[in-house]
Design a protein around this motif. Structure first.
Motif, mmCIF file in Angstrom:
data_model
loop_
_atom_site.group_PDB
_atom_site.id
_atom_site.type_symbol
_atom_site.label_atom_id
_atom_site.label_comp_id
_atom_site.label_asym_id
_atom_site.label_seq_id
_atom_site.Cartn_x
_atom_site.Cartn_y
_atom_site.Cartn_z
ATOM 1 N N ALA A 99 -3.687 0.037 6.470
ATOM 2 C CA ALA A 99 -3.972 1.468 6.550
ATOM 3 C C ALA A 99 -3.688 2.104 5.202
ATOM 4 C CB ALA A 99 -3.112 2.110 7.635
ATOM 5 N N THR A 100 -4.626 2.896 4.712
ATOM 6 C CA THR A 100 -4.438 3.555 3.421
ATOM 7 C C THR A 100 -3.965 4.983 3.639
ATOM 8 O OG1 THR A 100 -6.219 2.223 2.465
ATOM 9 C CG2 THR A 100 -5.525 4.168 1.244
ATOM 10 N N VAL A 101 -2.830 5.304 3.067
ATOM 11 C CA VAL A 101 -2.267 6.656 3.167
ATOM 12 C C VAL A 101 -2.417 7.306 1.795
ATOM 13 C CG1 VAL A 101 -0.214 8.017 3.729
ATOM 14 C CG2 VAL A 101 -0.665 5.879 4.951
ATOM 15 N N GLY A 102 -3.603 7.863 1.586
ATOM 16 C CA GLY A 102 -3.951 8.442 0.297
ATOM 17 C C GLY A 102 -4.907 7.544 -0.454
ATOM 18 N N THR A 103 -6.205 7.578 -0.086
ATOM 19 C CA THR A 103 -7.184 6.725 -0.754
ATOM 20 C C THR A 103 -7.337 7.129 -2.219
ATOM 21 O OG1 THR A 103 -8.993 8.172 -0.040
ATOM 22 C CG2 THR A 103 -8.474 6.272 1.359
ATOM 23 N N THR A 104 -7.788 6.181 -3.020
ATOM 24 C CA THR A 104 -7.822 6.368 -4.464
ATOM 25 C C THR A 104 -8.689 7.542 -4.886
ATOM 26 O OG1 THR A 104 -7.532 3.984 -4.719
ATOM 27 C CG2 THR A 104 -8.278 5.188 -6.639
ATOM 28 N N LEU A 105 -9.856 7.713 -4.264
ATOM 29 C CA LEU A 105 -10.778 8.749 -4.711
ATOM 30 C C LEU A 105 -10.504 10.104 -4.079
ATOM 31 C CD1 LEU A 105 -13.265 9.500 -6.398
ATOM 32 C CD2 LEU A 105 -14.692 8.837 -4.442
ATOM 33 N N GLY B 51 -8.240 -5.128 22.708
ATOM 34 C CA GLY B 51 -7.604 -6.313 23.279
ATOM 35 C C GLY B 51 -7.086 -7.268 22.231
ATOM 36 N N ALA B 52 -6.626 -6.729 21.107
ATOM 37 C CA ALA B 52 -6.088 -7.583 20.045
ATOM 38 C C ALA B 52 -4.916 -8.393 20.581
ATOM 39 C CB ALA B 52 -5.642 -6.728 18.858
ATOM 40 N N THR B 53 -4.941 -9.678 20.339
ATOM 41 C CA THR B 53 -3.900 -10.569 20.877
ATOM 42 C C THR B 53 -2.639 -10.576 20.020
ATOM 43 O OG1 THR B 53 -4.971 -12.401 19.700
ATOM 44 C CG2 THR B 53 -5.584 -12.054 22.004
ATOM 45 N N GLY B 54 -2.647 -9.875 18.942
ATOM 46 C CA GLY B 54 -1.494 -9.719 18.080
ATOM 47 C C GLY B 54 -1.850 -8.681 17.031
ATOM 48 N N GLY B 55 -0.856 -7.991 16.518
ATOM 49 C CA GLY B 55 -1.187 -6.959 15.550
ATOM 50 C C GLY B 55 -0.065 -6.668 14.580
ATOM 51 N N TYR B 56 -0.453 -6.300 13.366
ATOM 52 C CA TYR B 56 0.482 -5.913 12.316
ATOM 53 C C TYR B 56 -0.220 -4.854 11.484
ATOM 54 C CZ TYR B 56 3.895 -6.363 8.483
ATOM 55 O OH TYR B 56 4.876 -6.132 7.544
ATOM 56 N N VAL B 57 0.484 -3.776 11.154
ATOM 57 C CA VAL B 57 -0.090 -2.717 10.325
ATOM 58 C C VAL B 57 0.783 -2.516 9.098
ATOM 59 C CG1 VAL B 57 -0.772 -0.288 10.183
ATOM 60 C CG2 VAL B 57 -1.092 -1.552 12.328
ATOM 61 N N HIS B 58 0.167 -2.625 7.929
ATOM 62 C CA HIS B 58 0.844 -2.268 6.687
ATOM 63 C C HIS B 58 0.222 -0.986 6.168
ATOM 64 C CE1 HIS B 58 2.909 -2.491 2.862
ATOM 65 N NE2 HIS B 58 1.755 -2.207 2.279
ATOM 66 N N ALA B 59 1.047 -0.016 5.814
ATOM 67 C CA ALA B 59 0.572 1.243 5.261
ATOM 68 C C ALA B 59 0.687 1.225 3.750
ATOM 69 C CB ALA B 59 1.361 2.418 5.841
ATOM 70 N N ASP B 60 -0.462 1.199 3.086
ATOM 71 C CA ASP B 60 -0.484 1.318 1.632
ATOM 72 C C ASP B 60 -0.404 2.811 1.320
ATOM 73 O OD1 ASP B 60 -0.932 1.342 -1.064
ATOM 74 O OD2 ASP B 60 -3.045 0.760 -0.939
ATOM 75 N N ALA B 61 0.827 3.288 1.117
ATOM 76 C CA ALA B 61 1.088 4.712 0.918
ATOM 77 C C ALA B 61 1.440 5.007 -0.530
ATOM 78 C CB ALA B 61 2.201 5.170 1.850
ATOM 79 N N ALA B 62 0.840 4.254 -1.454
ATOM 80 C CA ALA B 62 1.180 4.368 -2.868
ATOM 81 C C ALA B 62 1.013 5.790 -3.378
ATOM 82 C CB ALA B 62 0.317 3.406 -3.690
ATOM 83 N N LEU B 63 -0.082 6.437 -3.021
ATOM 84 C CA LEU B 63 -0.379 7.756 -3.577
ATOM 85 C C LEU B 63 0.297 8.885 -2.829
ATOM 86 C CD1 LEU B 63 -1.963 9.582 -5.512
ATOM 87 C CD2 LEU B 63 -3.900 9.447 -3.927
ATOM 88 N N ALA B 64 0.140 8.915 -1.504
ATOM 89 C CA ALA B 64 0.525 10.113 -0.741
ATOM 90 C C ALA B 64 1.688 9.908 0.210
ATOM 91 C CB ALA B 64 -0.690 10.624 0.046
ATOM 92 N N GLY B 65 2.226 8.696 0.286
ATOM 93 C CA GLY B 65 3.225 8.407 1.307
ATOM 94 C C GLY B 65 4.449 9.294 1.271
ATOM 95 N N LEU B 66 5.087 9.396 0.105
ATOM 96 C CA LEU B 66 6.330 10.158 0.041
ATOM 97 C C LEU B 66 6.097 11.662 0.218
ATOM 98 C CD1 LEU B 66 9.328 9.999 -0.178
ATOM 99 C CD2 LEU B 66 9.144 9.875 -2.669
ATOM 100 N N PRO B 67 5.108 12.285 -0.437
ATOM 101 C CA PRO B 67 4.867 13.720 -0.180
ATOM 102 C C PRO B 67 4.570 14.023 1.281
ATOM 103 C CG PRO B 67 3.707 13.036 -2.153
ATOM 104 C CD PRO B 67 4.251 11.786 -1.520
ATOM 105 N N LEU B 68 3.762 13.183 1.939
ATOM 106 C CA LEU B 68 3.427 13.434 3.341
ATOM 107 C C LEU B 68 4.633 13.213 4.245
ATOM 108 C CD1 LEU B 68 -0.154 11.909 3.718
ATOM 109 C CD2 LEU B 68 0.498 14.319 3.622
ATOM 110 N N ALA B 69 5.436 12.208 3.932
ATOM 111 C CA ALA B 69 6.639 11.963 4.734
ATOM 112 C C ALA B 69 7.596 13.143 4.629
ATOM 113 C CB ALA B 69 7.317 10.677 4.285
ATOM 114 N N LEU B 70 7.730 13.702 3.439
ATOM 115 C CA LEU B 70 8.620 14.847 3.238
ATOM 116 C C LEU B 70 8.093 16.095 3.924
ATOM 117 C CD1 LEU B 70 9.341 14.213 -0.536
ATOM 118 C CD2 LEU B 70 11.042 14.119 1.292
ATOM 119 N N ALA B 71 6.773 16.199 4.073
ATOM 120 C CA ALA B 71 6.176 17.364 4.723
ATOM 121 C C ALA B 71 6.212 17.267 6.243
ATOM 122 C CB ALA B 71 4.728 17.539 4.259
ATOM 123 N N SER B 72 6.503 16.072 6.768
ATOM 124 C CA SER B 72 6.512 15.867 8.211
ATOM 125 C C SER B 72 7.784 16.424 8.829
ATOM 126 C CB SER B 72 6.392 14.367 8.518
ATOM 127 O OG SER B 72 6.410 14.117 9.901
#
Length: 377
Positions: free
Chosen positions: A158-164, A182-203
């Motif tokens: 998952a991209t948290v703040g796409t490049t463009l 019906g996924a038989t297993g799942g893992y989500v990595h959040a690529d929050a390089a650009l917007a992760g910290l500002p959005l987390a602080l705003a939450s």
């Protein structure tokens, strides 16, 4: 001779700073209390949880930094692990590496707006990658993800703040799509390089893409974008440590569970210092300043006859049709499919925006266009 060349390069760098709006990094002076450390080696070798036998490291500060960021991203006290990386690309690689450990053979799903490092990381790890369509603003198409998964185990980037456009993929909606598929297993990595910290602080609480509840299994952020560290670096955070630790018999500092054996102690030092100096309230002020500047830039460009838009109300990225010559040369910026952007980091002032908007307006007047790229639906 060497000193003269360096002095000339420094003057060119100072001049370039005045038109720096098209890329997400920014520069701020470091206090002498920090620069003094650059005369000494700081090597955070190996496992971030174990100190080496030597004194030239900052792994204690690294652990404190990881703990603070884990709190920001909503990780439970007993479900957190992390370390300082060389940048966002390493964070993505670490997330996919851990995902592959847990789900061998699973495909990696990422949006077409994801950073190019995602495909490279999947290739390095010999993981099959599937590109999921993205909407006009860059957010993942969740029904398309559901159709593509079709009962398979799935690793989703998952991209948290796409490049463009700084679009944000909705992690709870990704989880829901995997459940419906019906996924038989799942893992989500959040690529929050650009917007992760500002959005987390705003939450108001843990961010929806964070490490709590239906959020991500791991998150990576950059340190040289929002925080302004003067060289590429980042932080990788996860709900738990590596699934398999390599037993190397290394008596200095334990198993090297991080991707790199020798890691920059200077990066951990500066990141720790910036979080301590600003505090959460100060970081929120930096984020609010960037958002406010972006709102100002969006209005100013549109009023000047060059329509601009942002992917969401918190975005600090302002998107518009690529301006005519010579604007992209004088004000370096990317151009993708006829679109460009500026990123309102804390270092971008309204005065700099005014100069940029004037340059765009003058270029547009000199070379009128028959059609402008307007805001997508």
């Amino acid at each position: 001779m060497t000193d003269a060349l360096l002095a000339e390069r420094l003057l060119a760098l100072i001049a370039a700073e005045q038109t720096k709006v098209g890329f997400p990094g920014w520069s701020a002076p470091l206090p002498a209390v920090l620069t003094a450390f650059f005369a000494y080696e700081l090597n955070n070798y190996g496992d971030p949880g174990t100190d080496p036998v030597f004194a030239w490291h900052t792994k204690d500060l690294e652990r404190e930094l990881v703990g603070e960021l884990a709190d920001v991203f909503g990780a439970a006290p007993d479900q957190r692990w992390g370390y300082v990386t060389a940048g966002g690309g390493e964070g993505v690689l670490a997330g996919l590496w851990e995902a592959r450990r847990r789900h061998p053979g699973a495909r990696v799903y990422h949006s077409t707006a994801a950073h190019a490092s995602v495909a490279r990381a999947a290739d390095l790890l010999r993981m099959e990658a599937v590109a999921v369509p993205a909407g006009a603003r860059g957010e993942m198409d969740y029904p398309a993800l559901e159709r593509l998964v079709r009962g398979r185990p799935a690793i989703v980037l998952a991209t948290v703040g796409t490049t463009l456009t700084e679009a944000v993929d909705d992690v709870p909606r990704i989880r829901a799509a995997l459940h419906r598929a019906g996924a038989t297993g799942g893992y989500v990595h959040a690529d929050a390089a650009l917007a992760g910290l500002p959005l987390a602080l705003a939450s108001a609480g843990p961010p929806p893409f964070g490490l709590a509840g239906a959020g991500a299994d791991s998150v990576s952020i950059s340190g040289h974008k929002f925080l302004g560290v003067p060289f590429p670096c980042g932080v990788y955070l996860a709900r738990r440590g590596p699934g398999v630790a390599a037993d190397t018999g290394d008596l200095m500092c334990g198993a090297p569970d991080a991707l790199s054996s020798s890691r920059s102690g200077h990066a951990a030092l500066i990141l720790w210092y910036l979080l301590r100096r600003h505090g959460r309230d100060g970081l929120r002020e930096l984020a609010d300043r960037g958002r406010s500047t972006a709102e100002y830039a969006e209005r100013a460009l549109t009023a000047a006859g060059w329509p601009a838009w942002r992917a969401h109300p918190q975005a600090r990225t302002v998107v518009f049709a690529t301006p005519p010559h010579p604007v992209p040369l004088d004000w370096p910026m990317p151009s993708v499919g006829g679109l460009s952007h500026i990123v309102c980091t804390p270092g971008v002032t309204r005065a700099r925006i005014d100069l940029f908007v004037t340059a765009v307006a003058e270029a547009a007047h000199a070379q009128p266009r028959s059609e402008l790229v307007c805001q997508p639906n």
